[in-house]
Design an enzyme around this catalytic site. Structure first.
Site, PDB file in Angstrom:
ATOM      1  N   GLU A   1      -1.486  -9.004   3.569  1.00 54.14           N
ATOM      2  CA  GLU A   1      -1.405  -9.494   4.953  1.00 54.14           C
ATOM      3  C   GLU A   1      -2.778  -9.549   5.608  1.00 54.14           C
ATOM      4  O   GLU A   1      -3.017 -10.388   6.500  1.00 54.14           O
ATOM      5  CB  GLU A   1      -0.425  -8.638   5.768  1.00 54.14           C
ATOM      6  CG  GLU A   1      -0.948  -7.331   6.314  1.00 54.14           C
ATOM      7  CD  GLU A   1      -1.237  -6.257   5.273  1.00 54.14           C
ATOM      8  OE1 GLU A   1      -1.836  -5.233   5.642  1.00 54.14           O
ATOM      9  OE2 GLU A   1      -0.840  -6.437   4.102  1.00 54.14           O
TER      10      GLU A   1
ATOM     11  N   CYS B   1       0.836  -1.201   0.000  1.00 56.30           N
ATOM     12  CA  CYS B   1       0.000   0.000   0.000  1.00 56.30           C
ATOM     13  C   CYS B   1       0.877   1.261   0.000  1.00 56.30           C
ATOM     14  O   CYS B   1       1.487   1.570  -1.010  1.00 56.30           O
ATOM     15  CB  CYS B   1      -1.001  -0.032   1.148  1.00 56.30           C
ATOM     16  SG  CYS B   1      -2.375   1.137   0.928  1.00 56.30           S
TER      17      CYS B   1
ATOM     18  N   HIS C   1      -3.520  -4.948   0.383  1.00 53.94           N
ATOM     19  CA  HIS C   1      -3.031  -5.451   1.665  1.00 53.94           C
ATOM     20  C   HIS C   1      -3.131  -6.979   1.719  1.00 53.94           C
ATOM     21  O   HIS C   1      -4.096  -7.533   2.256  1.00 53.94           O
ATOM     22  CB  HIS C   1      -3.837  -4.841   2.819  1.00 53.94           C
ATOM     23  CG  HIS C   1      -3.452  -3.438   3.150  1.00 53.94           C
ATOM     24  ND1 HIS C   1      -2.458  -3.130   4.047  1.00 53.94           N
ATOM     25  CD2 HIS C   1      -3.929  -2.254   2.681  1.00 53.94           C
ATOM     26  CE1 HIS C   1      -2.335  -1.807   4.133  1.00 53.94           C
ATOM     27  NE2 HIS C   1      -3.221  -1.263   3.315  1.00 53.94           N
TER      28      HIS C   1
END
Length: 241
Positions: free
Chosen positions: A210, A104, A208
């Protein structure tokens, strides 16, 4: 020996902060997370010698002065001290050819550190109609598609020409400098992924992964696996040398 992975952190007036999902992704991938604060520019050479990989985490906006622009009215909160340490970390890691994963904001930092520019606000600066890039769904849910460029590292990871991602940004990379190339785009033309053609593993993604991993997204898992594999390979190469 597990690879040591540096992760940059947010800072406000009271605290350094980092979403636990970054830490958990590194642990799950077999690495040791090492959270990097601001204010340690004088120690970057020692830090990057210690690290086997760097993750530039998400966060607020970059200072447009870094790419020779004045601030637009829609510019959000900037943290010059965070810009400073992350730019130094990226430059040193690139010189050492150690793996970098920009997420990001980190995707944008990577572009600016190599001499690129950003859209300070895509809604007001991009002429053509754009998608909703700041989704209203939870972080672990997918929002829009990213079309993957053939022959890229990202294609080898995704094994697909299109993936679904989450989206939480109003800035985006604009002018993309060599050795970076675009490896993924949204259907509105916004560059959602870049990678270096001159380094072992230097990849930036606008989404994102994760967070998507919390919802068992397999593409995100493979991205982290590929990154951690590259960190182990570079660690072994340095030790051999």
């Amino acid at each position: 020996m597990k690879p040591i992975i540096g992760i940059t952190s947010n800072i406000d007036s009271a605290a350094h902060t980092l979403q636990n999902t970054y830490i958990q992704a590194v642990i799950d991938g077999g690495g040791v997370p090492f959270i990097i604060p601001t204010g340690v520019e004088s120690d970057v050479q020692q830090i990057t010698t210690l690290l086997n990989g760097l993750i530039i985490s998400g966060g607020g906006d970059m200072n447009p002065h870094l790419f020779n622009e004045e601030p637009w009215p829609e510019l959000g909160n900037v943290t010059p001290e965070r810009d400073s340490i992350e730019m130094e970390l990226v430059r040193h890691m690139l010189k050492l050819d150690k793996p970098i994963l920009g997420i990001c904001r980190g995707h944008q930092v990577l572009n600016v550190a190599l001499g690129g520019t950003l859209y300070q606000d895509i809604v007001s600066q991009v002429a053509s109609p754009i998608l909703q890039h700041d989704q209203k769904a939870k972080r672990e849910y997918q929002s829009h598609a990213v079309h993957i460029e053939k022959g890229t590292i990202l294609e080898s990871i995704t094994t697909s020409d299109k993936i679904m991602v989450n989206s939480f940004h109003h800035q985006a990379v604009k002018d993309i400098p060599s050795p970076l190339v675009v490896s993924g785009k949204a259907s509105d033309g916004i560059a959602e992924a870049v990678e270096s053609t001159d380094h072992h593993f230097v990849v930036g993604v606008q989404w994102h992964p994760e967070s998507l991993m919390q919802n068992s997204d397999q593409v995100s898992r493979r991205l982290f696996e590929a990154y951690m594999k590259a960190c182990v390979e570079r660690m072994a190469a340095v030790e051999y040398h």
